[in-house]
Each structure stands twice: as structure tokens, then as C-alpha cells.
Design an enzyme around this catalytic site. Structure first.
Site, mmCIF file in Angstrom:
data_model
loop_
_atom_site.group_PDB
_atom_site.id
_atom_site.type_symbol
_atom_site.label_atom_id
_atom_site.label_comp_id
_atom_site.label_asym_id
_atom_site.label_seq_id
_atom_site.Cartn_x
_atom_site.Cartn_y
_atom_site.Cartn_z
ATOM 1 N N ARG A 169 -7.845 1.020 -9.902
ATOM 2 C CA ARG A 169 -7.213 2.159 -10.614
ATOM 3 C C ARG A 169 -6.903 1.705 -12.175
ATOM 4 O O ARG A 169 -6.532 2.718 -12.990
ATOM 5 C CB ARG A 169 -5.851 1.981 -10.023
ATOM 6 N N PRO A 216 -7.784 -12.957 5.783
ATOM 7 C CA PRO A 216 -6.994 -13.997 5.452
ATOM 8 C C PRO A 216 -5.374 -14.322 6.005
ATOM 9 O O PRO A 216 -4.868 -13.329 6.283
ATOM 10 C CB PRO A 216 -6.953 -14.139 4.014
ATOM 11 N N TYR A 264 2.900 -2.650 7.612
ATOM 12 C CA TYR A 264 1.798 -3.502 7.189
ATOM 13 C C TYR A 264 1.017 -4.029 8.260
ATOM 14 O O TYR A 264 -0.109 -3.824 7.825
ATOM 15 C CB TYR A 264 2.286 -4.601 6.288
ATOM 16 N N ASP A 273 -8.217 6.032 -7.164
ATOM 17 C CA ASP A 273 -7.257 5.573 -6.345
ATOM 18 C C ASP A 273 -8.084 5.973 -4.941
ATOM 19 O O ASP A 273 -8.245 6.888 -4.772
ATOM 20 C CB ASP A 273 -6.148 5.946 -6.575
#
Length: 252
Positions: free
Chosen positions: A34, A183, A153, A60
Site C-alpha cells: 500500500r 511463524p 485473528y 490494497d
């Protein structure tokens, strides 16, 4: 002819680190993000340092029309992408479910799930036409375990885990590799974004232990991308030594 890597969310963190690693390995690059100023600064550095071709696209990933328009504007040579690193993603807020923000939820779902889908579909069809390709999706320990206040999330990263498996099944007849790299705690702008610019709160996330850094994850992604043609790393979880799970970190 040089191989090509397309990396989303390349303006900082893991995406930027991936751009540097793939440039080091003499890949030409298509970098999206962005923040055009950051993209152009990174591109100039990589061209000078590694003498590779770098194309930048500002959009985006949440905006499907922008994704399709910008990606399809590339010429036929640029569409011969060998590796897609679906890196763009974020977390916003760390509140109990009942106190969550609708806007934060929408942004996470639109970025982490829909953005991955929009970019992935366009590039997957190029790869099918080309007869080769490798899609690497950025997951998270949050896609393997749910932790307190992670709710939405974690749900988005669980979706990435499921989509990664589904994409691998669907693209199998076309010889397209699909990998997920998950990760644990990585010290990037991630926590600053989650806490909406509160640097002091973000810094506390990493106190008392040595977290991963963006380069650690980028090198793991490169390991997956650099395997022989007959080898695919389906799924890999990379953690700091001090972290055993989603919410279990040993702090000194």
C-alpha cells in the site's frame, strides 16, 4: 531467463525480508503493497545491490478490483511467476471476543483471508497456464492454536491453514506446489499494528526472550522455495527457542 517471485505486503517486515532474500538468489521481483514510497525505496536498493528487475504495484489486497486490475496489467513475461509469497496480513486488537471491534474484524478478515484468495486465484491461473509454480502462504502459530483474546485473528489464520490444504489438493493435478509457513513470535511492525501505534505496548510483547526476526522467516520461506522440483514442504512451523506454543513463552 531469471525466475520471478511475487511478494505481497513487501513494504516491511517479513515481506521486505523475503524481497531481499529472493533478490540475493537472483530472482526478478514483483512487489506489492500500500505504501508506494517504501516500495520504490526497496526496489531501488534491490536493483542496485543485486542487479535484478523489480516491478512495484501499489494496491490494497482487500480491494478485489484493484488486485485484479493491477496484476492483470502486467505483461506476459511478468506473469511467468515461479513463486508467490502470499505475505500480506495483519492483526488488530487483543480484546475478548465480546469486546471486539467490528471494524477490526472486517479488516483482518478482508486482508488475511480475502486478500490471500484474490491474489492467489489470479496467480494460480497464471501458474496453471505456465505449467509451473509454487504458492507459499504466510500462516501463523495462531492458525494452529487459539490463544486468549486472539479469537478473530486466530480464526483468520486457521482459515489460511485450511485454504492452504485446499489449494494444494486442487492444484495437485497441475503440478503447482503449495506451502504454508507458520511463524511464532516475530519482532516486526506486527505488534505495533495490532496495538495501533502503541510502541511501548508492542515492545513489551518481546520482553524477556529472543523472538524471531523477519530474516529468520524469510530464510525459512527460501528453504521451502529452493527444494528440488519433486519435493514440496507442505507445512512448516517455525518458533523462537523460547516459545513452545501459541501462548507459552519462557521469559527470563
Amino acid at each position: 531467463m531469471a525466475k520471478i517471485a511475487l511478494i505481497t505486503g513487501a513494504t516491511s517486515g517479513i515481506g521486505e525480508a523475503c524481497a531481499k532474500v529472493f533478490a540475493r538468489e537472483r530472482y526478478d521481483l514483483i512487489l506489492t503493497g500500500r505504501r508506494i514510497d517504501r516500495l520504490e525505496t526497496l526496489a531501488a536498493h534491490l536493483r542496485e545491490e543485486y542487479n535484478v528487475n523489480v516491478t512495484t504495484l501499489q494496491f490494497d489486497v482487500r480491494n478485489r478490483d484493484e488486485v485484479v486490475k493491477h496484476l492483470e496489467s502486467l505483461n506476459d513475461e511478468c506473469k511467468k511467476v515461479n513463486v508467490l509469497v502470499n505475505n500480506a496480513g495483519l492483526s488488530l486488537g487483543l480484546e475478548p471476543f465480546q469486546e471486539g471491534s467490528y471494524d477490526d474484524w472486517d479488516t483482518m478478515i478482508d486482508t488475511n483471508i480475502k486478500g490471500l484468495l484474490y491474489v492467489g486465484k489470479v496467480v494460480a491461473n497464471w501458474m496453471i497456464a505456465n505449467g509451473f509454480g509454487h504458492i507459499i502462504n504466510l500462516g501463523s502459530i495462531a492458525g494452529k492454536e487459539v490463544y486468549a483474546n486472539g479469537n478473530v485473528y486466530c480464526a483468520t489464520k486457521h482459515a489460511v491453514d485450511a485454504l492452504n490444504k485446499g489449494m494444494r489438493i486442487d492444484l495437485l493435478p497441475h503440478g503447482i506446489k503449495v506451502t504454508a509457513v507458520h511463524p511464532g513470535a516475530v519482532e516486526t511492525e506486527f505488534s505495533e499494528v495490532r496495538f495501533k501505534g502503541d510502541k511501548a505496548r508492542a515492545k513489551k510483547v518481546y520482553e524477556g526472550f529472543e523472538p524471531l526476526v523477519a530474516d529468520d522467516v524469510a530464510e525459512t520461506i527460501w528453504f521451502c522455495a529452493s527444494r528440488p522440483a519433486h519435493v514440496n514442504i507442505n507445512d512448516i512451523l517455525v518458533m523462537p527457542t523460547a516459545q513452545s506454543g501459541g501462548s507459552n513463552i519462557f521469559r527470563k
